[in-house]
Design a protein around this motif. Structure first.
Motif, short mmCIF file in Angstrom:
data_model
loop_
_atom_site.label_atom_id
_atom_site.label_comp_id
_atom_site.label_asym_id
_atom_site.label_seq_id
_atom_site.Cartn_x
_atom_site.Cartn_y
_atom_site.Cartn_z
N GLU A 82 -7.14 -15.72 93.56
CA GLU A 82 -8.36 -14.93 93.34
C GLU A 82 -9.33 -15.34 94.06
O GLU A 82 -10.59 -15.17 93.39
CB GLU A 82 -9.27 -14.66 91.31
CG GLU A 82 -8.00 -14.57 90.49
CD GLU A 82 -7.95 -12.40 90.12
OE1 GLU A 82 -9.20 -12.39 90.88
OE2 GLU A 82 -7.13 -12.31 89.82
N ARG A 101 -13.22 -10.27 96.78
CA ARG A 101 -13.01 -9.48 97.79
C ARG A 101 -14.23 -9.71 98.77
O ARG A 101 -15.59 -10.07 98.69
CB ARG A 101 -13.10 -8.20 96.82
CG ARG A 101 -11.58 -8.38 96.01
CD ARG A 101 -11.53 -7.08 95.34
NE ARG A 101 -12.46 -6.82 93.94
CZ ARG A 101 -12.24 -6.65 93.05
NH1 ARG A 101 -11.26 -5.77 92.81
NH2 ARG A 101 -13.40 -6.52 92.29
N ALA A 159 -12.82 0.61 95.52
CA ALA A 159 -13.50 -0.17 94.40
C ALA A 159 -12.23 -0.23 93.14
O ALA A 159 -11.79 -1.71 93.14
CB ALA A 159 -14.50 0.19 93.78
N ALA A 160 -11.88 0.71 92.89
CA ALA A 160 -10.66 0.75 91.10
C ALA A 160 -10.29 0.07 91.71
O ALA A 160 -9.22 -0.54 90.53
CB ALA A 160 -10.85 2.00 90.94
N ARG A 161 -8.99 0.05 92.50
CA ARG A 161 -7.79 -0.30 93.28
C ARG A 161 -7.88 -2.22 93.35
O ARG A 161 -6.52 -2.66 93.93
CB ARG A 161 -7.03 0.31 94.98
CG ARG A 161 -7.32 1.73 93.76
CD ARG A 161 -5.92 2.29 95.75
NE ARG A 161 -5.27 3.42 94.92
CZ ARG A 161 -4.55 4.07 95.38
NH1 ARG A 161 -3.53 3.22 96.43
NH2 ARG A 161 -4.13 5.19 95.40
N GLY A 162 -9.61 -2.46 93.57
CA GLY A 162 -9.64 -4.10 93.93
C GLY A 162 -9.58 -4.09 95.05
O GLY A 162 -9.37 -5.44 95.31
N TYR A 167 -12.30 -4.39 97.57
CA TYR A 167 -13.00 -4.49 98.15
C TYR A 167 -14.20 -4.48 96.76
O TYR A 167 -14.28 -3.56 95.67
CB TYR A 167 -14.07 -3.42 99.46
CG TYR A 167 -13.45 -3.19 100.10
CD1 TYR A 167 -13.19 -4.49 101.44
CD2 TYR A 167 -12.44 -2.13 100.95
CE1 TYR A 167 -11.98 -4.82 102.46
CE2 TYR A 167 -11.82 -2.39 102.01
CZ TYR A 167 -11.54 -3.24 102.77
OH TYR A 167 -10.90 -2.83 103.84
N ASP A 168 -15.35 -4.49 97.04
CA ASP A 168 -16.50 -4.62 95.82
C ASP A 168 -17.32 -3.90 96.65
O ASP A 168 -17.93 -4.57 97.79
CB ASP A 168 -16.71 -5.93 95.97
CG ASP A 168 -15.91 -7.68 95.10
OD1 ASP A 168 -15.49 -6.68 93.72
OD2 ASP A 168 -15.91 -7.99 95.15
#
Length: 173
Positions: A25, A28, A68-71, A73-74
């Motif tokens: 993890e 991002r 953002a929803a797809r992870g 980028y922040d």
């Protein structure tokens, strides 16, 4: 029977296994999504500036929210740079501000900055270009443009979805 070497190997391996989720993890990249701009060369007699302002804001917001929803980028908050951005946009466009997007991104705490331009040739023919640059160096790491048909909410929404899908499939870092 477990030998001394096996126990030593397990002792060395255990901390790595415990740290594996944290390593997987990785943080991002932080992305600033700036206002999209319109170049309208259609010479249409009807003033559509209010509709276009809404579509440009929605394109910016939908691309940011989709990534953002797809992870991928922040997406950073634009509030800390709102006054600076407003001052710039009163004088010029982002595309002609001589690198101001980089300082805005740095001030917002972003690693990357995304800009977009829509070119309206006519009611039927439009194109959208999206670029992502590194905030620290200005290096352009992504740019893609494509044509889309129809100056309406549905066509613009399809165009922004295309970019979210394309960037999420192979995110530039």
């Amino acid at each position: 029977m477990i030998g001394r070497r096996s126990l030593l190997g397990l002792a060395l391996l255990l901390p790595l296994l415990e740290a594996a989720p944290a390593l997987a993890e990785a943080p991002r990249r932080r992305l600033l999504v700036l206002d999209f701009e319109l170049i309208d060369t259609s010479n249409e007699p009807v003033d559509q500036s209010a509709e276009h302002a809404k579509r440009l804001a929605r394109a910016r917001d939908d691309i940011g929210a989709g990534l953002a929803a797809r992870g991928v980028y922040d997406v950073v908050d634009r509030a800390p740079i709102a006054a600076d951005l407003d001052a710039i946009l009163k004088r010029t466009y982002i595309r002609t501000c001589n690198g101001c997007e980089l300082s805005l991104a740095a001030k917002a705490g972003a690693d990357l900055v995304l800009t977009g331009v829509v070119n309206k040739v006519s009611t039927l023919i439009l194109s959208m270009g999206v670029s992502i640059a590194r905030a620290s160096t200005g290096e352009l790491i992504y740019h893609q443009g494509f044509d889309f048909r129809g100056d309406n909410d549905q066509s613009w929404a399809r165009a922004t979805k295309f970019f979210v899908d394309r960037i999420a499939r192979d995110p530039p870092v």
